[in-house]
Design a protein around this motif. Structure first.
Motif, PDB file in Angstrom:
ATOM      1  N   MET A 157       0.851  -1.176   0.000  1.00 23.87           N
ATOM      2  CA  MET A 157       0.000   0.000   0.000  1.00 23.87           C
ATOM      3  C   MET A 157       0.893   1.235   0.000  1.00 23.87           C
ATOM      4  O   MET A 157       1.799   1.353   0.795  1.00 23.87           O
ATOM      5  CB  MET A 157      -0.906  -0.020   1.236  1.00 23.87           C
ATOM      6  CG  MET A 157      -1.801   1.189   1.337  1.00 23.87           C
ATOM      7  SD  MET A 157      -2.834   1.211   2.832  1.00 23.87           S
ATOM      8  CE  MET A 157      -3.891  -0.176   2.533  1.00 23.87           C
ATOM      9  N   ALA A 158       0.617   2.161  -0.887  1.00 22.01           N
ATOM     10  CA  ALA A 158       1.396   3.394  -0.983  1.00 22.01           C
ATOM     11  C   ALA A 158       1.033   4.359   0.146  1.00 22.01           C
ATOM     12  O   ALA A 158      -0.079   4.344   0.657  1.00 22.01           O
ATOM     13  CB  ALA A 158       1.137   4.055  -2.329  1.00 22.01           C
ATOM     14  N   TYR A 159       1.997   5.201   0.512  1.00 22.07           N
ATOM     15  CA  TYR A 159       1.779   6.195   1.560  1.00 22.07           C
ATOM     16  C   TYR A 159       0.776   7.243   1.086  1.00 22.07           C
ATOM     17  O   TYR A 159       0.843   7.724  -0.032  1.00 22.07           O
ATOM     18  CB  TYR A 159       3.104   6.868   1.919  1.00 22.07           C
ATOM     19  CG  TYR A 159       2.925   8.055   2.823  1.00 22.07           C
ATOM     20  CD1 TYR A 159       2.647   7.893   4.171  1.00 22.07           C
ATOM     21  CD2 TYR A 159       2.983   9.351   2.308  1.00 22.07           C
ATOM     22  CE1 TYR A 159       2.454   8.982   4.996  1.00 22.07           C
ATOM     23  CE2 TYR A 159       2.791  10.448   3.131  1.00 22.07           C
ATOM     24  CZ  TYR A 159       2.524  10.253   4.467  1.00 22.07           C
ATOM     25  OH  TYR A 159       2.321  11.335   5.281  1.00 22.07           O
ATOM     26  N   GLN A 160      -0.174   7.585   1.942  1.00 23.62           N
ATOM     27  CA  GLN A 160      -1.120   8.668   1.699  1.00 23.62           C
ATOM     28  C   GLN A 160      -1.067   9.595   2.892  1.00 23.62           C
ATOM     29  O   GLN A 160      -0.996   9.140   4.035  1.00 23.62           O
ATOM     30  CB  GLN A 160      -2.550   8.133   1.581  1.00 23.62           C
ATOM     31  CG  GLN A 160      -2.813   7.267   0.398  1.00 23.62           C
ATOM     32  CD  GLN A 160      -4.236   6.721   0.454  1.00 23.62           C
ATOM     33  OE1 GLN A 160      -4.410   5.544   0.624  1.00 23.62           O
ATOM     34  NE2 GLN A 160      -5.221   7.592   0.334  1.00 23.62           N
ATOM     35  N   SER A 161      -1.121  10.899   2.649  1.00 17.27           N
ATOM     36  CA  SER A 161      -1.068  11.838   3.764  1.00 17.27           C
ATOM     37  C   SER A 161      -2.393  11.909   4.519  1.00 17.27           C
ATOM     38  O   SER A 161      -2.431  12.327   5.670  1.00 17.27           O
ATOM     39  CB  SER A 161      -0.652  13.221   3.282  1.00 17.27           C
ATOM     40  OG  SER A 161      -1.584  13.707   2.339  1.00 17.27           O
ATOM     41  N   LYS A 162      -3.493  11.521   3.877  1.00 23.94           N
ATOM     42  CA  LYS A 162      -4.813  11.480   4.507  1.00 23.94           C
ATOM     43  C   LYS A 162      -5.585  10.310   3.910  1.00 23.94           C
ATOM     44  O   LYS A 162      -5.377   9.963   2.752  1.00 23.94           O
ATOM     45  CB  LYS A 162      -5.608  12.747   4.210  1.00 23.94           C
ATOM     46  CG  LYS A 162      -5.174  13.977   4.921  1.00 23.94           C
ATOM     47  CD  LYS A 162      -6.137  15.092   4.572  1.00 23.94           C
ATOM     48  CE  LYS A 162      -5.895  16.308   5.410  1.00 23.94           C
ATOM     49  NZ  LYS A 162      -6.911  17.333   5.159  1.00 23.94           N
ATOM     50  N   PRO A 163      -6.510   9.720   4.667  1.00 24.24           N
ATOM     51  CA  PRO A 163      -7.362   8.686   4.068  1.00 24.24           C
ATOM     52  C   PRO A 163      -8.280   9.331   3.029  1.00 24.24           C
ATOM     53  O   PRO A 163      -8.688  10.485   3.181  1.00 24.24           O
ATOM     54  CB  PRO A 163      -8.154   8.137   5.248  1.00 24.24           C
ATOM     55  CG  PRO A 163      -8.086   9.175   6.303  1.00 24.24           C
ATOM     56  CD  PRO A 163      -6.816   9.946   6.070  1.00 24.24           C
ATOM     57  N   THR A 164      -8.580   8.579   1.983  1.00 25.39           N
ATOM     58  CA  THR A 164      -9.453   9.115   0.933  1.00 25.39           C
ATOM     59  C   THR A 164     -10.738   8.318   0.770  1.00 25.39           C
ATOM     60  O   THR A 164     -11.654   8.764   0.099  1.00 25.39           O
ATOM     61  CB  THR A 164      -8.702   9.150  -0.415  1.00 25.39           C
ATOM     62  OG1 THR A 164      -8.218   7.837  -0.691  1.00 25.39           O
ATOM     63  CG2 THR A 164      -7.543  10.138  -0.372  1.00 25.39           C
ATOM     64  N   PHE A 165     -10.790   7.119   1.356  1.00 31.24           N
ATOM     65  CA  PHE A 165     -11.984   6.286   1.260  1.00 31.24           C
ATOM     66  C   PHE A 165     -12.004   5.330   2.448  1.00 31.24           C
ATOM     67  O   PHE A 165     -10.987   5.125   3.104  1.00 31.24           O
ATOM     68  CB  PHE A 165     -12.039   5.515  -0.061  1.00 31.24           C
ATOM     69  CG  PHE A 165     -10.811   4.673  -0.308  1.00 31.24           C
ATOM     70  CD1 PHE A 165     -10.735   3.369   0.156  1.00 31.24           C
ATOM     71  CD2 PHE A 165      -9.719   5.195  -0.997  1.00 31.24           C
ATOM     72  CE1 PHE A 165      -9.604   2.599  -0.066  1.00 31.24           C
ATOM     73  CE2 PHE A 165      -8.586   4.430  -1.224  1.00 31.24           C
ATOM     74  CZ  PHE A 165      -8.535   3.130  -0.760  1.00 31.24           C
ATOM     75  N   ASN A 166     -13.170   4.750   2.738  1.00 35.06           N
ATOM     76  CA  ASN A 166     -13.277   3.763   3.814  1.00 35.06           C
ATOM     77  C   ASN A 166     -12.365   2.591   3.482  1.00 35.06           C
ATOM     78  O   ASN A 166     -12.299   2.150   2.339  1.00 35.06           O
ATOM     79  CB  ASN A 166     -14.710   3.256   3.942  1.00 35.06           C
ATOM     80  CG  ASN A 166     -15.674   4.324   4.418  1.00 35.06           C
ATOM     81  OD1 ASN A 166     -15.272   5.397   4.843  1.00 35.06           O
ATOM     82  ND2 ASN A 166     -16.952   4.040   4.343  1.00 35.06           N
ATOM     83  N   GLY A 167     -11.646   2.093   4.475  1.00 35.03           N
ATOM     84  CA  GLY A 167     -10.764   0.967   4.234  1.00 35.03           C
ATOM     85  C   GLY A 167      -9.865   0.697   5.415  1.00 35.03           C
ATOM     86  O   GLY A 167     -10.075   1.212   6.514  1.00 35.03           O
TER      87      GLY A 167
END
Length: 103
Positions: A1-11
């Protein structure tokens, strides 16, 4: 899983402390709590230490967090001597409070 600065969807996510190489872990047991730990690909504890994030309907950037490991939600603990009364995240058996995840 790639790094994201904020969640973008339920998961399911691992939560990393921005500007530090630390992730949030649940510490269940007699005196449960949350702790910060260095990421580890070999730690069985961290392989399963992930959080289900579910966006609160009708609100932008507001999430409920539940531990995959033990099903605990996240509340906060506040005592007179805790960070001068500000409190800190704390696991609870049951639903999570709502949390805003900032970049």
């Amino acid at each position: 899983m790639a790094y994201q600065s904020k969640p973008t969807f339920n998961g399911v996510y691992r939560i990393k402390v921005l500007n530090q190489d630390l992730v949030i872990e649940s510490a269940p047991g007699y005196n449960p709590g949350l702790k910060l730990a260095s990421p580890s690909l070999t730690s069985n504890k961290q392989k399963f230490m992930q959080w289900t994030l579910t966006q609160v309907l009708g609100q932008s950037n507001v999430w409920m967090m539940v531990s995959i490991e033990d099903g605990y939600g996240v509340t906060y603990k506040k005592t007179a001597d805790t960070y001068w009364g500000y409190g800190y995240p704390y696991p609870q058996n049951g639903s999570s409070l709502n949390w805003s995840i900032l970049e």
